[in-house]
Design a protein around this motif. Sequence first.
Motif, PDB file in Angstrom:
ATOM      1  N   LEU A 138       0.408  15.065   2.527  1.00 34.00           N
ATOM      2  CA  LEU A 138       0.908  16.383   2.105  1.00 34.00           C
ATOM      3  C   LEU A 138       1.477  16.330   0.692  1.00 34.00           C
ATOM      4  N   VAL A 139       2.138  15.218   0.354  1.00 29.28           N
ATOM      5  CA  VAL A 139       2.678  15.056  -0.995  1.00 29.28           C
ATOM      6  C   VAL A 139       1.542  14.958  -2.020  1.00 29.28           C
ATOM      7  N   LEU A 140       0.528  14.160  -1.708  1.00 31.58           N
ATOM      8  CA  LEU A 140      -0.564  13.948  -2.661  1.00 31.58           C
ATOM      9  C   LEU A 140      -1.354  15.215  -2.955  1.00 31.58           C
ATOM     10  N   VAL A 141      -1.458  16.091  -1.980  1.00 29.25           N
ATOM     11  CA  VAL A 141      -2.234  17.319  -2.206  1.00 29.25           C
ATOM     12  C   VAL A 141      -1.376  18.421  -2.843  1.00 29.25           C
ATOM     13  N   SER A 142      -0.099  18.144  -3.061  1.00 31.34           N
ATOM     14  CA  SER A 142       0.797  19.129  -3.698  1.00 31.34           C
ATOM     15  C   SER A 142       0.827  18.897  -5.203  1.00 31.34           C
ATOM     16  N   LYS A 143      -0.311  19.035  -5.849  1.00 27.60           N
ATOM     17  CA  LYS A 143      -0.441  18.658  -7.265  1.00 27.60           C
ATOM     18  C   LYS A 143       0.477  19.460  -8.179  1.00 27.60           C
ATOM     19  N   LYS A 144       0.570  20.757  -7.963  1.00 27.43           N
ATOM     20  CA  LYS A 144       1.374  21.595  -8.853  1.00 27.43           C
ATOM     21  C   LYS A 144       2.851  21.241  -8.795  1.00 27.43           C
ATOM     22  N   ARG A 145       3.323  20.869  -7.612  1.00 29.79           N
ATOM     23  CA  ARG A 145       4.741  20.548  -7.460  1.00 29.79           C
ATOM     24  C   ARG A 145       5.110  19.239  -8.152  1.00 29.79           C
ATOM     25  N   MET A 146       4.121  18.381  -8.444  1.00 26.12           N
ATOM     26  CA  MET A 146       4.417  17.088  -9.059  1.00 26.12           C
ATOM     27  C   MET A 146       4.988  17.224 -10.458  1.00 26.12           C
ATOM     28  N   GLN A 147       4.800  18.369 -11.087  1.00 27.27           N
ATOM     29  CA  GLN A 147       5.359  18.575 -12.418  1.00 27.27           C
ATOM     30  C   GLN A 147       6.851  18.862 -12.359  1.00 27.27           C
ATOM     31  N   SER A 148       7.376  19.115 -11.176  1.00 23.17           N
ATOM     32  CA  SER A 148       8.804  19.364 -11.014  1.00 23.17           C
ATOM     33  C   SER A 148       9.565  18.046 -10.951  1.00 23.17           C
ATOM     34  N   LYS A 149      10.629  17.940 -11.737  1.00 25.32           N
ATOM     35  CA  LYS A 149      11.446  16.727 -11.761  1.00 25.32           C
ATOM     36  C   LYS A 149      12.001  16.404 -10.376  1.00 25.32           C
ATOM     37  N   TYR A 150      12.524  17.406  -9.702  1.00 21.51           N
ATOM     38  CA  TYR A 150      13.190  17.153  -8.433  1.00 21.51           C
ATOM     39  C   TYR A 150      12.207  16.854  -7.302  1.00 21.51           C
ATOM     40  N   PHE A 151      10.998  17.420  -7.380  1.00 26.61           N
ATOM     41  CA  PHE A 151      10.017  17.143  -6.331  1.00 26.61           C
ATOM     42  C   PHE A 151       9.657  15.669  -6.310  1.00 26.61           C
ATOM     43  N   VAL A 152       9.372  15.097  -7.474  1.00 23.82           N
ATOM     44  CA  VAL A 152       8.956  13.692  -7.541  1.00 23.82           C
ATOM     45  C   VAL A 152      10.151  12.758  -7.383  1.00 23.82           C
TER      46      VAL A 152
ATOM     47  N   LEU B  97       0.829  -1.205   0.000  1.00 19.04           N
ATOM     48  CA  LEU B  97       0.000   0.000   0.000  1.00 19.04           C
ATOM     49  C   LEU B  97       0.867   1.260   0.000  1.00 19.04           C
ATOM     50  N   LEU B  98       1.938   1.227   0.793  1.00 18.36           N
ATOM     51  CA  LEU B  98       2.854   2.365   0.845  1.00 18.36           C
ATOM     52  C   LEU B  98       3.464   2.633  -0.525  1.00 18.36           C
ATOM     53  N   VAL B  99       3.903   1.584  -1.189  1.00 16.59           N
ATOM     54  CA  VAL B  99       4.523   1.751  -2.506  1.00 16.59           C
ATOM     55  C   VAL B  99       3.494   2.231  -3.528  1.00 16.59           C
ATOM     56  N   LEU B 100       2.277   1.702  -3.448  1.00 17.20           N
ATOM     57  CA  LEU B 100       1.223   2.161  -4.353  1.00 17.20           C
ATOM     58  C   LEU B 100       1.014   3.664  -4.224  1.00 17.20           C
ATOM     59  N   VAL B 101       0.996   4.145  -2.979  1.00 18.13           N
ATOM     60  CA  VAL B 101       0.816   5.579  -2.743  1.00 18.13           C
ATOM     61  C   VAL B 101       2.012   6.366  -3.272  1.00 18.13           C
ATOM     62  N   LEU B 102       3.222   5.852  -3.077  1.00 21.00           N
ATOM     63  CA  LEU B 102       4.420   6.537  -3.560  1.00 21.00           C
ATOM     64  C   LEU B 102       4.470   6.607  -5.085  1.00 21.00           C
ATOM     65  N   ILE B 103       3.837   5.641  -5.756  1.00 19.00           N
ATOM     66  CA  ILE B 103       3.854   5.620  -7.218  1.00 19.00           C
ATOM     67  C   ILE B 103       2.876   6.645  -7.794  1.00 19.00           C
ATOM     68  N   LEU B 104       1.807   6.946  -7.064  1.00 24.78           N
ATOM     69  CA  LEU B 104       0.768   7.836  -7.598  1.00 24.78           C
ATOM     70  C   LEU B 104       1.307   9.193  -8.072  1.00 24.78           C
ATOM     71  N   PRO B 105       2.201   9.866  -7.322  1.00 26.48           N
ATOM     72  CA  PRO B 105       2.743  11.136  -7.841  1.00 26.48           C
ATOM     73  C   PRO B 105       3.471  10.972  -9.173  1.00 26.48           C
ATOM     74  N   PHE B 106       4.133   9.828  -9.366  1.00 25.90           N
ATOM     75  CA  PHE B 106       4.817   9.574 -10.634  1.00 25.90           C
ATOM     76  C   PHE B 106       3.800   9.394 -11.759  1.00 25.90           C
TER      77      PHE B 106
END
Length: 274
Positions: A238-252, A167-176
Amino acid sequence: MRTLKAIFDFYLDASVHVAIAVISMAGVTFHLLGSSSDINLMGFIFFSVIVCYNFIKYGVEAYKYLIVSNAYHKIIQLFSFVSFAFAIYFLLKLDKAIWMATLVLGALSALYAVPLLPSAKNLRNLAGLKIYIVAFVWAGFSVLLPVLDAKIALDWDFAVTFIQRMLLVLVLILPFEIRDLQWDDKSLRTFPQVFGIKNTTRLGIGLILIFFLMTFLKDEIHQNEITLRLILSIALILVLVSKKRMQSKYFVMFWVEAIPIFWFCLFWWTENYF
């Protein structure tokens, strides 16, 4: 400054960061088992993750990653071959039970990229299956292998921990998947493609709640485990709700993949100073 950036980019591009994230999760498992980390197992996991991820990143998913030059690509290839040699070196020092588990996990990793038959699809291209294969393999490397190494029974607590790790890994993959929405083929049927970004975020939060609440299903709960899982869950939300930052290479590629490292550091800090 330019040299430091080049080193940092190589650290990310050559999958060193993700390898540290995986061994951090394995380290958390050793903490939960009350067992000392096995340097041979950690070395094997570290170098095998580098090999596996570089094979996938610069093979079947090369269209997502911009290689600045052919020479840079060759350096990453050489680094991967050296890592493969080290992975074999450490594997030979481990028990045969770990060899067998590694064979299964390695086969899944290979089928993720390479089809069994020329006319067949690989596992990655089977609609919706990609994310579950990655989650299972990560959980196998970071939970199953440490448990086998510590020679502990595959009991109820193991099953709960294994599912939690998936479940943890599934959540970590979602931003990608959210970041890659513009590149991924629609046949992959990723969560953002099927449900949209907003519903994918809601799904991720739901998975985080399940991940946290499953802790109470365990027969034995590690000291501070509830508190540390709660902190981890808040960080994930907090990561999941940071949608705009997900477009940044370094953030993800850096901050999202650093979450397991942060989690391991919390375990290490609490056990050494509390």
